[in-house]
Design a protein around this motif. Structure first.
Motif, mmCIF file in Angstrom:
data_model
loop_
_atom_site.group_PDB
_atom_site.id
_atom_site.type_symbol
_atom_site.label_atom_id
_atom_site.label_comp_id
_atom_site.label_asym_id
_atom_site.label_seq_id
_atom_site.Cartn_x
_atom_site.Cartn_y
_atom_site.Cartn_z
ATOM 1 N N ALA A 256 0.824 -1.216 0.000
ATOM 2 C CA ALA A 256 0.000 0.000 0.000
ATOM 3 C C ALA A 256 0.854 1.260 0.000
ATOM 4 N N GLU A 257 2.072 1.178 0.545
ATOM 5 C CA GLU A 257 2.941 2.347 0.628
ATOM 6 C C GLU A 257 3.727 2.603 -0.652
ATOM 7 N N MET A 258 3.834 1.612 -1.503
ATOM 8 C CA MET A 258 4.630 1.744 -2.724
ATOM 9 C C MET A 258 3.811 2.409 -3.826
ATOM 10 N N GLY A 259 4.348 3.447 -4.410
ATOM 11 C CA GLY A 259 3.615 4.153 -5.459
ATOM 12 C C GLY A 259 3.459 3.360 -6.737
ATOM 13 N N ASP A 260 4.331 2.374 -6.954
ATOM 14 C CA ASP A 260 4.252 1.592 -8.189
ATOM 15 C C ASP A 260 3.658 0.203 -7.968
ATOM 16 N N LEU A 261 2.917 0.038 -6.858
ATOM 17 C CA LEU A 261 2.111 -1.160 -6.640
ATOM 18 C C LEU A 261 0.707 -0.746 -6.211
ATOM 19 N N LYS A 262 -0.305 -1.519 -6.615
ATOM 20 C CA LYS A 262 -1.637 -1.345 -6.065
ATOM 21 C C LYS A 262 -1.687 -1.970 -4.672
ATOM 22 N N ASP A 263 -2.658 -1.539 -3.873
ATOM 23 C CA ASP A 263 -2.710 -1.971 -2.476
ATOM 24 C C ASP A 263 -2.724 -3.483 -2.327
ATOM 25 N N ASP A 264 -3.425 -4.172 -3.228
ATOM 26 C CA ASP A 264 -3.567 -5.630 -3.073
ATOM 27 C C ASP A 264 -2.680 -6.424 -4.027
ATOM 28 N N ASP A 265 -1.692 -5.771 -4.635
ATOM 29 C CA ASP A 265 -0.821 -6.482 -5.576
ATOM 30 C C ASP A 265 -0.018 -7.597 -4.912
ATOM 31 N N TYR A 266 0.230 -7.463 -3.616
ATOM 32 C CA TYR A 266 1.019 -8.489 -2.935
ATOM 33 C C TYR A 266 0.374 -9.871 -3.032
ATOM 34 N N LYS A 267 -0.933 -9.913 -3.285
ATOM 35 C CA LYS A 267 -1.638 -11.189 -3.411
ATOM 36 C C LYS A 267 -1.348 -11.896 -4.734
ATOM 37 N N CYS A 268 -0.762 -11.148 -5.685
ATOM 38 C CA CYS A 268 -0.680 -11.620 -7.066
ATOM 39 C C CYS A 268 0.725 -12.002 -7.520
ATOM 40 N N PHE A 269 1.729 -11.893 -6.633
ATOM 41 C CA PHE A 269 3.081 -12.249 -7.058
ATOM 42 C C PHE A 269 3.913 -12.725 -5.879
ATOM 43 N N VAL A 270 4.996 -13.406 -6.238
ATOM 44 C CA VAL A 270 6.060 -13.690 -5.297
ATOM 45 C C VAL A 270 7.375 -13.597 -6.056
ATOM 46 N N CYS A 271 8.374 -12.993 -5.431
ATOM 47 C CA CYS A 271 9.714 -12.946 -6.014
ATOM 48 C C CYS A 271 10.532 -14.109 -5.456
ATOM 49 N N VAL A 272 11.049 -14.930 -6.352
ATOM 50 C CA VAL A 272 12.017 -15.970 -5.995
ATOM 51 C C VAL A 272 13.224 -15.717 -6.878
ATOM 52 N N GLU A 273 14.293 -15.235 -6.272
ATOM 53 C CA GLU A 273 15.404 -14.653 -7.020
ATOM 54 C C GLU A 273 16.615 -15.585 -7.031
ATOM 55 N N THR A 274 17.131 -15.833 -8.216
ATOM 56 C CA THR A 274 18.404 -16.517 -8.360
ATOM 57 C C THR A 274 19.498 -15.482 -8.149
ATOM 58 N N ALA A 275 20.388 -15.739 -7.193
ATOM 59 C CA ALA A 275 21.263 -14.656 -6.738
ATOM 60 C C ALA A 275 22.637 -15.140 -6.313
ATOM 61 N N ASN A 276 23.556 -14.206 -6.278
ATOM 62 C CA ASN A 276 24.791 -14.297 -5.503
ATOM 63 C C ASN A 276 24.728 -13.138 -4.521
ATOM 64 N N ALA A 277 24.497 -13.428 -3.264
ATOM 65 C CA ALA A 277 24.296 -12.375 -2.273
ATOM 66 C C ALA A 277 24.751 -12.868 -0.917
ATOM 67 N N ASP A 278 24.765 -11.951 0.062
ATOM 68 C CA ASP A 278 25.156 -12.290 1.426
ATOM 69 C C ASP A 278 26.583 -12.858 1.411
ATOM 70 N N GLN A 279 26.785 -14.095 1.801
ATOM 71 C CA GLN A 279 28.112 -14.715 1.825
ATOM 72 C C GLN A 279 28.561 -15.192 0.447
ATOM 73 N N ASP A 280 27.662 -15.226 -0.483
ATOM 74 C CA ASP A 280 27.909 -15.782 -1.822
ATOM 75 C C ASP A 280 28.368 -14.667 -2.762
ATOM 76 N N VAL A 281 29.608 -14.233 -2.586
ATOM 77 C CA VAL A 281 30.176 -13.142 -3.384
ATOM 78 C C VAL A 281 31.030 -13.739 -4.500
ATOM 79 N N VAL A 282 30.828 -13.240 -5.725
ATOM 80 C CA VAL A 282 31.594 -13.716 -6.876
ATOM 81 C C VAL A 282 32.812 -12.813 -7.077
ATOM 82 N N GLN A 283 33.984 -13.411 -7.163
ATOM 83 C CA GLN A 283 35.197 -12.671 -7.476
ATOM 84 C C GLN A 283 35.510 -12.872 -8.958
#
Length: 303
Positions: A256-283
């Motif tokens: 509801a606070e995000m200007g680029d989302l509708k209030d109930d958009d959270y019901k319609c998606f989930v992000c599952v991200e393939t990542a290198n993050a946190d301890q998983d740093v690529v050199q």
């Protein structure tokens, strides 16, 4: 970017066409017998993927998404690079890096018969990027459209440079009802809970979304599957070059606070991200490359 010139240089009749999209951004439409996709050259972002005969899009894109230079597009497959999350050096640079809010270059397009189309987008360092991040690089994004969507984010070090990278394909998956979604493949995995002061926890059973979720899963092994009972499908995620997965849903208050989302958009998606993050740093060493790969496939008949 001139649409006519892009079609002359990179269009492939009946397979790959450049069109004007939202906000006047140049889009690439990929069509073949097995699937279709829409790719924004701005941000190097897949905004739509439909396997043939699949009634629902793989991707969620907000109806309130910004299509303005300098803004990120809420939905599809934003690319976080060369850092994931807040500026790692605390210099006030934008979260998630600087490639999700600039135009990429079309490097090449290919079509293999009528069953596969491939688009390669790229970025190279410039005086502007070096003012933000002082390294010599080439970044490529290879997008292959068939009965699955395959994405390869390739980081190359140039001129003998060496640098660390954290990154993610911050993919927004469309779901029918978040209350009926179950995420499999992370059972027993340790995660950083960003909604609870970064405390490290262990995933007990399958992941369900019934509140704000912002988690970095460590040492992820094997495939991740999103079971979406409402749309009667599974989304199967295979990755390479990654030990990290991020699961995010903003829930009601933040949506509801995000200007680029509708209030109930959270019901319609989930992000599952393939990542290198946190301890998983690529050199990335001198004149070498790393590849972050994600493959997304829809399977029917969850029940």
């Amino acid at each position: 970017m001139n649409i006519e010139q892009l079609n002359n240089n990179h269009g492939i009749v009946d397979h790959i066409k450049f069109i004007e999209g939202a906000g006047g951004f140049p889009y690439i439409r990929v069509d073949n017998a097995k699937g279709s996709a829409i790719i924004s050259i701005y941000a190097g972002q897949v905004l739509s993927f439909h396997p043939a005969n699949e009634p629902h899009n793989l991707m969620f894109v907000s109806e309130r998404a910004y299509y303005q230079p300098g803004k990120s597009i809420k939905g599809g497959t934003p690319v976080c690079w060369p850092w994931f999350g807040p500026d790692p050096e605390g210099k006030g640079r934008p979260a998630h890096g600087f490639v999700r809010n600039r135009f990429w270059e079309v490097m090449r397009t290919e079509a293999s018969g009528n069953e596969e189309g491939k688009v390669t987008l790229g970025l190279r360092d410039s005086a502007e990027t070096k003012a933000i991040w002082p390294h010599s690089f080439e970044l490529l994004l290879e997008i292959t459209v068939s009965d699955s969507l395959n994405m390869e984010l390739i980081t190359r070090s140039l001129n003998g440079d060496t640098f660390p990278v954290t990154q993610a394909l911050h993919t927004y998956f469309k779901v029918g009802d978040i209350a009926q979604v179950v995420i499999l493949g992370l059972e027993g995995t340790e995660y950083v809970d960003k909604t609870d002061k970064g405390h490290v926890k262990s995933q007990a059973g399958a992941v369900v979304i019934d509140k704000e979720v912002d988690r970095i899963y460590r040492n992820v092994q094997g495939e991740i599957v999103i079971e979406d009972a409402e749309l009667d499908r599974r989304i199967r995620i295979k990755s390479k070059g990654s030990k990290t997965a991020v699961v995010w849903n903003p829930w009601a208050k933040i949506s509801a606070e995000m200007g680029d989302l509708k209030d109930d958009d959270y019901k319609c998606f989930v992000c599952v991200e393939t990542a290198n993050a946190d301890q998983d740093v690529v050199q990335v060493g001198p004149d070498s490359e790393s590849r972050l790969v994600a493959n997304y496939r829809i399977e029917r008949n969850v029940s």
